[in-house]
Scaffold this motif. Structure first.
Motif, mmCIF file in Angstrom:
data_model
loop_
_atom_site.group_PDB
_atom_site.id
_atom_site.type_symbol
_atom_site.label_atom_id
_atom_site.label_comp_id
_atom_site.label_asym_id
_atom_site.label_seq_id
_atom_site.Cartn_x
_atom_site.Cartn_y
_atom_site.Cartn_z
ATOM 1 N N ARG A 125 0.841 -1.198 0.000
ATOM 2 C CA ARG A 125 0.000 0.000 0.000
ATOM 3 C C ARG A 125 0.874 1.246 0.000
ATOM 4 N NH1 ARG A 125 -5.431 -1.310 0.893
ATOM 5 N NH2 ARG A 125 -5.743 0.726 -0.089
ATOM 6 N N GLU A 177 -9.961 -3.216 4.212
ATOM 7 C CA GLU A 177 -8.597 -2.878 3.825
ATOM 8 C C GLU A 177 -7.788 -4.147 3.539
ATOM 9 O OE1 GLU A 177 -7.474 -0.034 3.167
ATOM 10 O OE2 GLU A 177 -8.717 1.428 4.198
ATOM 11 N N SER A 218 -6.702 3.243 2.463
ATOM 12 C CA SER A 218 -7.655 3.734 1.463
ATOM 13 C C SER A 218 -8.103 5.169 1.726
ATOM 14 C CB SER A 218 -8.892 2.819 1.423
ATOM 15 O OG SER A 218 -8.540 1.532 0.996
ATOM 16 N N ASP A 269 -4.436 3.534 -5.225
ATOM 17 C CA ASP A 269 -4.408 4.249 -3.943
ATOM 18 C C ASP A 269 -4.368 5.763 -4.134
ATOM 19 O OD1 ASP A 269 -4.543 1.969 -2.385
ATOM 20 O OD2 ASP A 269 -2.404 1.909 -1.909
#
Length: 498
Positions: free
Chosen positions: A22, A69, A182, A478
């Motif tokens: 991420r 997530e 997020s 993202d």
């Protein structure tokens, strides 16, 4: 050959790893390093390590509380923790300690496993001569730390307290939800800085940033063509074939992007060659399994070659076999049995750990090898330049294999197959396994030898390398350049200006 593929893709997407899942972790660690320096300042590595582990555990709890997530280290632990402590405050101090690493067993957490090296490569964090604790760089690091601090806003103080005390309330977790992976806002300095780092703007992005930028632009171009978020398979196969699955040509753009597509093509061709030889190894191991009392190596190789040659009308020579192989107009055509895509899928499906690789499957592996050999000979200039950088003793590649196959042109087909199985499969495996035993102490032999006979020890099947495309696509999602419908308005602007 696997090592060659890994080295190739590492240069294609520098600064993103297979386990950097991420984008927002990059900002979190930049801020964390700055916060630690200001609030703690202890240069003992153990103190920094504890700070990291507590932060990551807290972040996992935040993501678990928000729900939905993915790619968060310690997510399973966090969900269990929340289910056990339904009310009041959650004490995670013991969970984050090394003596009881409930949230994550890796000593330095996700930072040590995945993010630390990439943060250094993109020059968000850097080392200092005074101590061993990383600090934000004067460029991207300090800017990103400040931007993340701004996103924290009024949450900065309670967030820091939760880290230092290793304790958090359910209400605070609810408030911290906007900090989850997020939660990057579509507007704001934080998102813009991630974009600048990824696309190497204003001197940001670190080592080999132009290569990463070119790869990401190619992904955006493919997204625009597909009108949906691409999969990693879409990217690697379209860049290899030059067409999408519907036969629509893919145009990279200018010379720099064409060169980057070519480099992806060479990587994927090398990886196809690698899994093809692994499939032939699986066939040989399955055949060895038919002789539990053992069999001489030369007899095993001869029987394997005879089985493959006996699956149909054997060509006169390896050269005749290569010339006779059908070539699909689109290598990524799922409807054509002659495409590299279909050959690879059938080969992989029939060579799994629980499957027995038949002589028919081994022949398909050789068909794919012949296709790769023919394509390489037809257009070997750029690929030779890309692959010639590797030491041919320690790193085999499509280049070394094509040179070997050139020597077999006039060999009778069964003899050529036997040489491939012996010299490029079985001897190669034994050589690699012996090096691992000598240098690493790992016993990775798939066969045992006893009194001149080979016996099966265990099996292993073919698998592609993972060229960081999944995380790269996730990063673009993202920061709101890609969504399920393809390019976002911001993604279209980035592509237009690239």
């Amino acid at each position: 050959m696997q090592s060659t593929s890994i080295n190739l893709y590492q240069s294609l997407v520098p600064g993103i790893g297979n386990v950097t899942l991420r984008m927002r972790y990059y900002g979190l660690y930049a801020w964390l390093s700055q916060s630690y320096a200001r609030r703690v300042g202890d240069t003992n590595p153990k103190s920094w390590q504890r700070y990291i582990r507590r932060t990551e555990a807290l972040y996992a709890l935040i993501a678990a509380r928000r729900g939905g997530e993915t790619g968060v280290a310690g997510g399973n632990w966090a969900r269990r923790k929340l289910s056990k402590v339904a009310k009041g405050s959650i004490d995670f101090s013991r969970d984050a300690e090394l003596e009881r690493p409930n949230y994550f067993a890796v000593t330095w957490g996700a930072y040590g496993l995945a993010y630390g090296s990439q943060l250094s490569q993109v020059r968000i964090l850097c080392e200092t001569a005074a101590h061993g604790i990383p600090v934000p760089s004067e460029g991207a690091g300090e800017k990103l730390a400040t931007a993340f601090e701004q996103e924290l806003g009024e949450l900065a103080a309670p967030f820091q307290r939760s880290i230092e005390r290793a304790r958090v309330t359910h209400s605070d977790l609810e408030r911290f939800g906007r900090l989850s992976p997020s939660g990057i806002r579509k507007t704001g300095a934080e998102r813009s800085l991630y974009e600048d780092v990824l696309f190497a703007r204003d001197g940001l992005g670190g080592d080999d940033a132009d290569s990463r930028r070119a790869s990401l632009v190619l992904i955006l171009k493919l997204t625009a063509q597909l009108k949906r978020s691409p999969t990693p398979d879409d990217v690697r196969w379209v860049l290899y074939a030059g067409k999408d699955g519907n036969g629509q040509p893919f145009y990279a753009g200018g010379a720099a992007l064409q060169n980057q597509q070519r480099r992806w093509h060479d990587y994927h061709a090398n990886d196809l060659c690698h899994v093809t030889l692994e499939a032939l190894l699986k066939f040989t191991l399955d055949k060895l399994g038919e002789y539990p009392r053992g069999i001489a190596a030369q007899v095993l190789i001869r029987r394997c070659a005879d089985d493959i040659a006996g699956t149909g009308t054997a060509p006169a020579s390896w050269g005749a076999f290569v010339r006779a192989v059908a070539e699909a107009p689109n290598a990524y055509d799922a409807q054509s049995g002659a495409s590299e895509w279909n050959l690879a899928q059938e080969m992989l499906a029939a060579s799994g750990a629980l499957e027995i690789c038949s002589a028919d499957t081994a022949l398909k592996a050789l068909v794919l090898l012949a296709l790769l050999h023919r394509r390489f000979r037809a257009d070997s200039g750029a690929a030779t330049s890309e692959l010639a950088q590797f030491d041919p003793v320690a790193f085999h590649s499509l280049l070394t294999e094509s040179r070997f196959l050139d020597q077999l042109t006039e060999e009778p087909f069964a003899r050529a197959v036997a040489r491939i199985l012996e010299e490029r499969v079985m001897r190669r495996h034994l050589w690699v396994a012996m090096r691992k035993l000598r240098h690493q102490g790992d016993y990775t032999f798939l066969v045992d030898t006893d009194d001149g006979l080979l016996r099966l020890r265990k099996k292993d099947g073919p698998i592609f390398t993972n060229p960081r495309l999944g995380p790269a696509i996730r990063f673009l999602r993202d920061i709101h350049l890609i969504d399920d419908d393809g390019l976002t308005p911001r993604g279209a602007k980035v592509l237009q200006s690239s």
